[in-house]
Design a protein around this motif. Structure first.
Motif, PDB file in Angstrom:
ATOM      1  N   TRP A 120       0.649  -0.936   0.118  1.00 52.99           N
ATOM      2  CA  TRP A 120       0.218  -0.273  -0.103  1.00 52.99           C
ATOM      3  C   TRP A 120       0.636   1.121  -0.294  1.00 52.99           C
ATOM      4  CZ3 TRP A 120      -5.227  -0.355  -0.804  1.00 52.99           C
ATOM      5  CH2 TRP A 120      -5.582  -1.983  -0.886  1.00 52.99           C
ATOM      6  N   ILE A 121       1.953   1.886   0.511  1.00 51.11           N
ATOM      7  CA  ILE A 121       2.605   2.334   1.211  1.00 51.11           C
ATOM      8  C   ILE A 121       4.118   2.332  -0.704  1.00 51.11           C
ATOM      9  CG2 ILE A 121       4.999   3.906   1.758  1.00 51.11           C
ATOM     10  CD1 ILE A 121       3.950   1.271   4.657  1.00 51.11           C
ATOM     11  N   ALA A 122       3.820   1.374  -0.634  1.00 55.10           N
ATOM     12  CA  ALA A 122       5.029   1.373  -2.395  1.00 55.10           C
ATOM     13  C   ALA A 122       4.071   1.838  -3.198  1.00 55.10           C
ATOM     14  CB  ALA A 122       5.351   0.411  -2.740  1.00 55.10           C
ATOM     15  N   GLU A 123       2.380   1.756  -3.558  1.00 58.09           N
ATOM     16  CA  GLU A 123       1.731   2.155  -4.502  1.00 58.09           C
ATOM     17  C   GLU A 123       1.076   3.394  -4.716  1.00 58.09           C
ATOM     18  OE1 GLU A 123       0.197   1.240  -8.139  1.00 58.09           O
ATOM     19  OE2 GLU A 123       0.670   0.144  -7.060  1.00 58.09           O
ATOM     20  N   ALA A 124       1.271   4.206  -3.702  1.00 60.27           N
ATOM     21  CA  ALA A 124       1.014   4.863  -3.248  1.00 60.27           C
ATOM     22  C   ALA A 124       1.456   6.067  -3.046  1.00 60.27           C
ATOM     23  CB  ALA A 124       0.486   5.929  -1.454  1.00 60.27           C
ATOM     24  N   THR A 125       2.816   6.134  -2.425  1.00 56.23           N
ATOM     25  CA  THR A 125       4.404   6.944  -3.314  1.00 56.23           C
ATOM     26  C   THR A 125       4.901   6.857  -4.440  1.00 56.23           C
ATOM     27  OG1 THR A 125       5.708   5.553  -1.263  1.00 56.23           O
ATOM     28  CG2 THR A 125       4.771   6.780  -0.468  1.00 56.23           C
ATOM     29  N   GLY A 126       5.117   5.695  -4.639  1.00 58.38           N
ATOM     30  CA  GLY A 126       5.878   5.691  -5.631  1.00 58.38           C
ATOM     31  C   GLY A 126       7.021   4.898  -5.691  1.00 58.38           C
ATOM     32  N   LEU A 127       7.477   4.842  -4.139  1.00 55.06           N
ATOM     33  CA  LEU A 127       8.936   4.662  -3.568  1.00 55.06           C
ATOM     34  C   LEU A 127       9.507   3.400  -2.658  1.00 55.06           C
ATOM     35  CD1 LEU A 127       9.339   8.096  -1.434  1.00 55.06           C
ATOM     36  CD2 LEU A 127      10.157   7.160  -3.496  1.00 55.06           C
ATOM     37  N   PRO A 128      10.295   2.651  -2.504  1.00 54.38           N
ATOM     38  CA  PRO A 128      10.653   1.356  -2.230  1.00 54.38           C
ATOM     39  C   PRO A 128      10.523   1.628  -1.107  1.00 54.38           C
ATOM     40  CG  PRO A 128      12.598   2.349  -3.192  1.00 54.38           C
ATOM     41  CD  PRO A 128      11.542   3.156  -3.740  1.00 54.38           C
ATOM     42  N   VAL A 129      10.351   0.407  -0.635  1.00 56.20           N
ATOM     43  CA  VAL A 129       9.394   0.182   1.078  1.00 56.20           C
ATOM     44  C   VAL A 129       9.887  -0.849   1.768  1.00 56.20           C
ATOM     45  CG1 VAL A 129       8.386  -0.005   2.690  1.00 56.20           C
ATOM     46  CG2 VAL A 129       7.192   0.997   0.730  1.00 56.20           C
ATOM     47  N   VAL A 130      10.683  -0.959   2.807  1.00 55.83           N
ATOM     48  CA  VAL A 130      11.702  -1.896   3.516  1.00 55.83           C
ATOM     49  C   VAL A 130      10.559  -1.453   4.859  1.00 55.83           C
ATOM     50  CG1 VAL A 130      13.979  -2.123   4.862  1.00 55.83           C
ATOM     51  CG2 VAL A 130      14.424  -1.298   3.272  1.00 55.83           C
ATOM     52  N   SER A 131      10.432  -3.127   5.323  1.00 58.42           N
ATOM     53  CA  SER A 131       9.242  -3.631   6.129  1.00 58.42           C
ATOM     54  C   SER A 131       9.802  -5.075   6.473  1.00 58.42           C
ATOM     55  CB  SER A 131       8.166  -3.895   5.225  1.00 58.42           C
ATOM     56  OG  SER A 131       8.008  -4.367   4.782  1.00 58.42           O
ATOM     57  N   ASP A 132       8.925  -5.188   7.512  1.00 56.97           N
ATOM     58  CA  ASP A 132       8.711  -6.226   8.110  1.00 56.97           C
ATOM     59  C   ASP A 132      10.678  -6.360   8.489  1.00 56.97           C
ATOM     60  OD1 ASP A 132       8.281  -9.157   9.296  1.00 56.97           O
ATOM     61  OD2 ASP A 132       8.400  -9.732   7.408  1.00 56.97           O
ATOM     62  N   LEU A 133      10.903  -5.330  10.121  1.00 54.04           N
ATOM     63  CA  LEU A 133      12.223  -5.084   9.913  1.00 54.04           C
ATOM     64  C   LEU A 133      11.994  -6.482  11.182  1.00 54.04           C
ATOM     65  CD1 LEU A 133      11.869  -2.385   9.280  1.00 54.04           C
ATOM     66  CD2 LEU A 133      14.114  -2.825   9.278  1.00 54.04           C
ATOM     67  N   ARG A 134      11.853  -6.671  11.890  1.00 54.55           N
ATOM     68  CA  ARG A 134      11.750  -8.006  13.107  1.00 54.55           C
ATOM     69  C   ARG A 134      12.097  -9.241  13.126  1.00 54.55           C
ATOM     70  NH1 ARG A 134      11.295  -4.725  17.718  1.00 54.55           N
ATOM     71  NH2 ARG A 134      10.203  -3.233  17.695  1.00 54.55           N
ATOM     72  N   SER A 135      11.548  -9.604  11.786  1.00 54.00           N
ATOM     73  CA  SER A 135      11.709 -10.946  11.776  1.00 54.00           C
ATOM     74  C   SER A 135      12.343 -11.898  11.571  1.00 54.00           C
ATOM     75  CB  SER A 135      10.198 -11.515  10.869  1.00 54.00           C
ATOM     76  OG  SER A 135       9.266 -11.045  10.967  1.00 54.00           O
ATOM     77  N   ARG A 136      13.336 -11.247  10.825  1.00 56.10           N
ATOM     78  CA  ARG A 136      14.987 -11.794  10.057  1.00 56.10           C
ATOM     79  C   ARG A 136      15.621 -11.901  11.629  1.00 56.10           C
ATOM     80  NH1 ARG A 136      18.082 -12.050   5.940  1.00 56.10           N
ATOM     81  NH2 ARG A 136      19.745 -13.439   6.030  1.00 56.10           N
ATOM     82  N   ASP A 137      15.734 -11.030  12.754  1.00 55.86           N
ATOM     83  CA  ASP A 137      16.994 -11.446  13.964  1.00 55.86           C
ATOM     84  C   ASP A 137      16.594 -12.347  14.490  1.00 55.86           C
ATOM     85  OD1 ASP A 137      18.502  -9.897  15.789  1.00 55.86           O
ATOM     86  OD2 ASP A 137      16.686 -10.216  17.024  1.00 55.86           O
TER      87      ASP A 137
END
Length: 390
Positions: A120-137
Motif C-alpha cells: 500500500w505504501i509503495a503504491e501510494a508513494t511510488g517509492l521502495p519500502v523496507v518493512s517487516d524488520l523484526r522477523s529476520r532477527d
C-alpha cells in the motif's frame, strides 16, 4: 539518501512519521532531521487494533481486514511525510508497521507479527519500502526487539561513563553502552501499556491516557499493590529480553487488583507509574548506568519523569533532544536508519542486544514504481551517529 521512517508503537494510537537525509562519512553515519509528524489512527481503526490484541480472540478475516486498513493508514502517513517533510522528493520509506503479537515462550521469541502491508505504501508513494524488520532477527534466534538498539548505540558512543538510552512507549526499553562492552538492549517492562489500559477501563473508554500524569499525581502509591506487580518473573529474567501487550494488558492488571483490592483509581495509576519508574531504575542500576537519555511518549508525563529521577538519584536524565534527536521522532528516525543500513547491505542489529546468533540484515524490500536500484554495498558499518543540525 532521503529516507522516511514510519512507526506505530505498543500504544497503537498514531503513526509517527519522520524524514531525514542520511549519509555515510567513513565510520560515521550523518543524520539530518527534516521534520516529523503524527497521524492519529481513525477511531474505528484503532478500535479494531485493540479488538485484535491479546488476550482477545479474533479471526483471519479480521486480521486480513486490519492488515489492509493499517497498510492504507501507513500509506496515507507516508504520502503526507513525502509532501510536507520532503517537498515531494525521497528515496526510501521504512515501515515498522503495527505489532499485534510478539510470540514469546519461556523467554524465547517464536515469532512476531506486524500488520500494514508495504504494498500500500509503495503504491501510494511510488517509492521502495523496507518493512517487516523484526522477523529476520527472530529467525536468527534473537528477540526481534528492541530494534532501536542499533541507533541508540551509535548515538551514545562517545558519551562518558556508561550511558543508556531509554524509550518510554507502551513498553519501556533501554540500550546500555558500557565502556569496552558490546551494546545491551532489552525491554524493562511496561511504560504506558498498563497505565493506558487502566485509564481506558476506569473512564469507560472516555479517556485513553493519563494526561500530564494528573490522575497519578492525585493518587498515592500503594506499596502492597506495587509488591504484587513487581513479583512478575519477567523482571528477574536476564537480558536480552522482550515483552509486550500480549503480557501486560488489562486482565493482567485485574488479576493483581483481585489479589490486592485498590478501590481508588488514582491510587492504581500512581502505583502503575511508580512501577515503571522502579523497573527502569532497577535495570539501570543493574548495569551501572551513569546517565540516561530519554525519548518516547512517556517523556511527556512529568509525574513519570519525576519518579524515574527520584529512583535514580545522581544519574542525570535528559531528553534525546539534547543530542539533536527529537524525542517524539526518535523511533521513526531509528527505523529510517535501519532501512538505510539494509539497502546498503549492512546489518541492523547487535547480537549482544537481541540475543541473535549473528548480526543480520533486516527486513524485506518492496519495489516502488520504477525498477529497484540499490546502492553499492558498504563493507564497513558505521561506529557512531552524528546529528547534523540545519
Amino acid at each position: 539518501m532521503r529516507v522516511i521512517g514510519l512507526m506505530s508503537g505498543t500504544s497503537h494510537d498514531a503513526i509517527e512519521a519522520a524524514a531525514a537525509d542520511l549519509a555515510l562519512d567513513d565510520d560515521t553515519l550523518l543524520l539530518r532531521p527534516l521534520g516529523h509528524l503524527s497521524v492519529p489512527y481513525a477511531d474505528d481503526l484503532r478500535a479494531r487494533v485493540v479488538a485484535c490484541l491479546p488476550p482477545a480472540v479474533t479471526t483471519t478475516q479480521a486480521v486480513c481486514a486490519l492488515d489492509s486498513g493499517i497498510g492504507q493508514a501507513f500509506a496515507g502517513a507516508a504520502v503526507r511525510a513525502l509532501r510536507e517533510l520532503c517537498a515531494g522528493a525521497a528515496d526510501l520509506v521504512v515501515s515498522h508497521g503495527q505489532t499485534v503479537h510478539h510470540w514469546v515462550e519461556d523467554g524465547i521469541v517464536r515469532g512476531t507479527l506486524q500488520l500494514g502491508r508495504a504494498a500500500w505504501i509503495a503504491e501510494a508513494t511510488g517509492l521502495p519500502v523496507v518493512s517487516d524488520l523484526r522477523s529476520r532477527d527472530v529467525a536468527a534466534g534473537g528477540q526481534g526487539a528492541p530494534l532501536v538498539g542499533m541507533t541508540d548505540a551509535l548515538l551514545l558512543r562517545g558519551l562518558p561513563g556508561t550511558p543508556a538510552a531509554l524509550n518510554l512507549g507502551g513498553i519501556a526499553n533501554v540500550t546500555v553502552l558500557a565502556p569496552g562492552a558490546a551494546p545491551l538492549a532489552f525491554d524493562t517492562g511496561p511504560a504506558n501499556a498498563l497505565l493506558d489500559a487502566a485509564v481506558h477501563h476506569f473512564t469507560d473508554g472516555t479517556a485513553a491516557y493519563d494526561a500530564d500524569g494528573r490522575r497519578a499525581a492525585a493518587g498515592r502509591v500503594r506499596p502492597e499493590l506495587l509488591r504484587v506487580l513487581l513479583d512478575d518473573p519477567y523482571y528477574r529474567r536476564a537480558a536480552p529480553k522482550t515483552t509486550g501487550k500480549e503480557h501486560f494488558h488489562l486482565p493482567y492488571l485485574q488479576r493483581a487488583l483481585d489479589a490486592v483490592p485498590t478501590p481508588a483509581p488514582d491510587d492504581v495509576l500512581a502505583t502503575l507509574t511508580r512501577l515503571t519508574a522502579v523497573t527502569v531504575a532497577d535495570a539501570c542500576r543493574a548495569h551501572g548506568v551513569t546517565q540516561l537519555v530519554a525519548s518516547g511518549g512517556g517523556t511527556r508525563n512529568p509525574v513519570l519523569m519525576r519518579m524515574i529521577t527520584e529512583e535514580l538519584p545522581g544519574v542525570p536524565v535528559r531528553p534525546s533532544d539534547d543530542l539533536g534527536l527529537p524525542s517524539d521522532a526518535k523511533e521513526a528516525l531509528a527505523f529510517a536508519v535501519l532501512g538505510f543500513l539494509t539497502v546498503h547491505g549492512l546489518p541492523g542489529t547487535h547480537p549482544s542486544a537481541t540475543g541473535a546468533s549473528r548480526a543480520t540484515l533486516l527486513g524485506s524490500i518492496t519495489p516502488g514504481l520504477t525498477p529497484l536500484r540499490l546502492p553499492e554495498p558498504v563493507a564497513r558499518p558505521p561506529r557512531r551517529l552524528r546529528i547534523v543540525r540545519s
